[in-house]
Design an enzyme around this catalytic site. Structure first.
Site, PDB file in Angstrom:
ATOM      1  N   SER A  90      -8.557   8.014  93.825  1.00 33.71           N
ATOM      2  CA  SER A  90      -8.770   9.095  94.780  1.00 33.71           C
ATOM      3  C   SER A  90     -10.255   9.278  95.009  1.00 33.71           C
ATOM      4  O   SER A  90     -11.062   9.120  94.077  1.00 33.71           O
ATOM      5  CB  SER A  90      -8.185  10.408  94.258  1.00 33.71           C
ATOM      6  OG  SER A  90      -8.565  11.494  95.095  1.00 33.71           O
ATOM      7  N   TYR A 104      -7.233  16.815  87.903  1.00 33.86           N
ATOM      8  CA  TYR A 104      -6.940  15.703  88.805  1.00 33.86           C
ATOM      9  C   TYR A 104      -8.172  14.821  88.995  1.00 33.86           C
ATOM     10  O   TYR A 104      -8.103  13.589  88.871  1.00 33.86           O
ATOM     11  CB  TYR A 104      -6.443  16.235  90.154  1.00 33.86           C
ATOM     12  CG  TYR A 104      -6.098  15.157  91.140  1.00 33.86           C
ATOM     13  CD1 TYR A 104      -4.935  14.411  91.004  1.00 33.86           C
ATOM     14  CD2 TYR A 104      -6.933  14.875  92.214  1.00 33.86           C
ATOM     15  CE1 TYR A 104      -4.608  13.419  91.907  1.00 33.86           C
ATOM     16  CE2 TYR A 104      -6.612  13.886  93.128  1.00 33.86           C
ATOM     17  CZ  TYR A 104      -5.456  13.157  92.971  1.00 33.86           C
ATOM     18  OH  TYR A 104      -5.138  12.171  93.857  1.00 33.86           O
TER      19      TYR A 104
END
Length: 195
Positions: A90, A104
């Protein structure tokens, strides 16, 4: 099949190391070997650090980091010279511009170090290891028409979500022969989110 290809689906919980290994072993048995591994499973839990449940932290690590290591280790038992390992990371590994994303972002940052280390370990076998780091992509997990999505667009140079095929094309490049000299890389496909 009509075009001469073969495909098979295997069901496994990415957080269950034994299940992941069984699925990879079954794929290798069915197809004879593993040439390309794409680690695409991921979870997203958001919340401030002071109230973030430890269970969500553990699941984030189990799926976003540990499962990648487990799958790579299992695939390597069936992968010959010149294989490919590609992780879907990501852009939040490089930029976390809103609150609640610490766990995350940490999990996706961990993939960068894992990829760099694995690239060194596997280089002598001609196996490349890379991350594709998408920005917002129009998927069930992060639909383009959500309120959250609109807030992300203001952070980007290209103010829209990616189409899944825009991410898939980078994965296809890394899986192909043209990318034989690309390894240890984390490549943003993020519309300028991290720019």
């Amino acid at each position: 099949q009509a075009a001469g290809g073969r495909a098979r689906a295997y069901h496994a919980d990415a957080a269950d190391a034994a299940a992941v290994t069984r699925a990879i072993d079954a794929a290798a048995a069915d197809f004879g070997r593993i040439d390309i591994l794409v680690n695409n499973a991921g979870v997203l839990f958001l919340g401030p650090v002071d109230t973030f449940p430890l269970e969500d932290f553990d699941k984030t690590l189990a799926v976003n980091v540990r499962a990648v290591f487990v799958a790579a280790k299992a695939a390597l038992a069936h992968m010959g010279q010149g294989g490919r390992i590609i992780n879907i990371g990501s852009t939040n590994a490089d930029r976390m511009p809103f609150p609640g994303g610490a766990a995350y972002a940490m999990s996706k940052s961990a993939l960068k170090g894992l990829v760099q280390g694995m690239a060194r370990d596997l280089g002598p076998k001609g196996i490349t290891v890379n991350n594709v780091q998408p920005g917002p992509v129009n998927t069930d997990m992060n639909p383009e028409d959500s309120e959250f999505a609109a807030s992300l667009h203001g952070l980007m140079a290209l103010q829209r979500h990616a189409h899944p095929d825009e991410i898939a094309s980078m994965v296809a490049y890394l899986a192909g022969p043209e990318a034989g000299f690309v390894t240890g890389a984390s490549l943003n496909v993020d519309g300028g989110f991290a720019a």
